[in-house]
Design a protein around this motif. Sequence first.
Motif, short mmCIF file in Angstrom:
data_model
loop_
_atom_site.label_atom_id
_atom_site.label_comp_id
_atom_site.label_asym_id
_atom_site.label_seq_id
_atom_site.Cartn_x
_atom_site.Cartn_y
_atom_site.Cartn_z
N SER A 98 12.26 51.72 -32.74
CA SER A 98 13.31 52.18 -31.84
C SER A 98 14.15 50.99 -31.38
N SER A 99 15.42 51.25 -31.09
CA SER A 99 16.30 50.18 -30.60
C SER A 99 16.01 49.82 -29.16
N ARG A 100 15.26 50.65 -28.45
CA ARG A 100 14.87 50.35 -27.08
C ARG A 100 13.41 50.78 -26.89
N ASP A 101 12.75 50.08 -25.96
CA ASP A 101 11.38 50.44 -25.59
C ASP A 101 11.24 50.23 -24.10
N PHE A 102 10.34 51.00 -23.50
CA PHE A 102 10.03 50.85 -22.08
C PHE A 102 8.74 50.04 -21.99
N GLY A 103 8.86 48.85 -21.44
CA GLY A 103 7.68 48.00 -21.36
C GLY A 103 7.96 46.70 -20.64
N ALA A 104 7.14 45.70 -20.93
CA ALA A 104 7.25 44.38 -20.33
C ALA A 104 7.23 43.33 -21.43
N SER A 105 8.01 42.29 -21.23
CA SER A 105 8.09 41.24 -22.25
C SER A 105 8.17 39.87 -21.62
N LEU A 106 7.74 38.89 -22.39
CA LEU A 106 7.88 37.48 -22.07
C LEU A 106 8.68 36.84 -23.19
N LYS A 107 9.72 36.09 -22.83
CA LYS A 107 10.49 35.41 -23.85
C LYS A 107 10.96 34.07 -23.30
N ASN A 147 5.82 51.29 -24.59
CA ASN A 147 5.43 52.65 -24.96
C ASN A 147 5.62 52.94 -26.43
N GLY A 148 6.56 52.26 -27.06
CA GLY A 148 6.88 52.53 -28.45
C GLY A 148 8.21 53.22 -28.61
N ARG A 206 2.74 50.05 -28.35
CA ARG A 206 3.22 49.18 -29.42
C ARG A 206 3.29 47.74 -28.90
N ALA A 207 2.77 46.81 -29.69
CA ALA A 207 2.77 45.39 -29.32
C ALA A 207 3.64 44.62 -30.30
N TYR A 208 4.49 43.72 -29.77
CA TYR A 208 5.46 42.99 -30.58
C TYR A 208 5.24 41.48 -30.43
N ALA A 209 5.53 40.74 -31.50
CA ALA A 209 5.51 39.27 -31.46
C ALA A 209 6.62 38.75 -32.35
N HIS A 210 7.30 37.71 -31.87
CA HIS A 210 8.51 37.24 -32.55
C HIS A 210 8.65 35.73 -32.33
N ILE A 211 8.94 35.01 -33.40
CA ILE A 211 9.21 33.57 -33.33
C ILE A 211 10.59 33.33 -33.94
N GLU A 212 11.40 32.56 -33.24
CA GLU A 212 12.73 32.19 -33.74
C GLU A 212 12.82 30.68 -33.89
N LEU A 213 13.23 30.24 -35.07
CA LEU A 213 13.37 28.82 -35.37
C LEU A 213 14.84 28.53 -35.67
N GLN A 214 15.36 27.46 -35.07
CA GLN A 214 16.73 27.06 -35.33
C GLN A 214 16.76 25.54 -35.51
N PRO A 215 16.47 25.08 -36.75
CA PRO A 215 16.42 23.64 -37.00
C PRO A 215 17.76 22.95 -36.86
N GLY A 216 18.86 23.69 -36.95
CA GLY A 216 20.20 23.14 -36.78
C GLY A 216 21.16 24.23 -36.37
N GLU A 217 22.40 23.87 -36.07
CA GLU A 217 23.37 24.87 -35.63
C GLU A 217 23.68 25.88 -36.72
N ALA A 218 23.53 25.49 -37.98
CA ALA A 218 23.94 26.37 -39.08
C ALA A 218 22.86 27.36 -39.51
N ARG A 246 1.76 49.21 -34.10
CA ARG A 246 1.95 50.48 -33.42
C ARG A 246 0.65 51.27 -33.47
N PHE A 247 0.10 51.55 -32.30
CA PHE A 247 -1.14 52.31 -32.20
C PHE A 247 -0.81 53.79 -32.26
N ASN A 248 -1.40 54.50 -33.22
CA ASN A 248 -1.15 55.92 -33.44
C ASN A 248 -2.44 56.73 -33.28
N PRO A 249 -2.32 58.02 -33.00
CA PRO A 249 -3.52 58.87 -33.02
C PRO A 249 -4.11 58.92 -34.43
#
Length: 364
Positions: A153-162, A179-180, A192-204, A214-217
């Motif tokens: 989904s493009s949106r989720d209801f939850g809590a995040s750390l970034k 919630n998912g 649903r649990a998310y993890a994301h790493i962003e690397l930017q070694p240079g401006e380009a 995603r935890f499902n029944p």
Amino acid sequence: MKRILFMVLLCMLAATQLLPQSDTGGKFSGLMFGDYFYNILRDSTIDNINNKALEGEKDLNGFQFRRIYFTYDYKISDQFSTRFRLESQTMIGVDNTIFTAFIKDAYLNWKKIFEGSNFIFGIQPPPTFTVSEEFWNYRSLDRTIMDLRRIASSRDFGASLKGRLNSSGSIKYWLMYGNGNSFETEGDRFKRAYAHIELQPGEALKLTLYSDYRFNPEKEYTQVEQSFNNDALTSALFLGYQNNDNFRIGAESFLQVTYNDLIQTEEADYLIQNRNTLGVSLFGWYKFNDLLVGVGRYDYYDPNMSADFKGDSRNYFILGLSFILHEKVSITPNFLLETYETPTNGIAIDPSLTGRITFYYQFL
């Protein structure tokens, strides 16, 4: 429709008269994009295909607003800020024309909850395709591949750390638990649990590594007695390169494994299999001058990579020429084409082709 217009007018009145921005620390913003569209080609059997990129019957045409955003950002203090966003959209050419409005964003941002990190609570974008969508920069033409194919989904209801993992900010992280889906009432214990790493070694150059679980029944089949874990694991990679404001190119790929989602007959036994979904997207744009930008994109999508499920992959193409009339106004003639792999029954499916003139503008 009248209710939506009344709501928008009321918000604009509050913005311009009742809540002066300089006194409240708040800021209103808004944008709209829509088209005149014409469905040039469609196959008569297109309704049998799930999760299509292009909807509607052949020769259907008309005007539509695909998105209207109305946003209020409020700075409570140096440490706390909020965002509230309404979204309206139309869906034309399925059964009828529907105009809907709903809450897109509603969150509190706690800045520097500890050094280099923010905490966000509420309805918010997950990290799934936020970076790639910003890099693509043409959401007005279409969603990025994982959004388009409803991988998340493009949106989720939850809590995040970034935040950042080093002092320069060239390594960033984003963790979220939600919630998912933010558009439905929460009625189960599965999240649903998310993890994301962003690397930017240079401006380009920009690189992201992403995964979510995603935890499902558990899933049940009438042919067998036991039930099976039906969780889903999604992994994705994005790589983007840009040369100042002259051009950008990007590549994004994902693999989603939905456990025990298929049942196959093998002689006298039933075989439970995972569903593996693959997507690859290549996109770019080139700025010829201050007025003209060429835009192109190609997606490959296979909803089921199993050898027992052939003939269901798709190819999706976007080609456009964007006229930048103002930094807040653009008009983009564009074509959308989706082709379909021939199913196992051997009956080929004609491609879908839609031509559009897309208008994008910011009104606040």
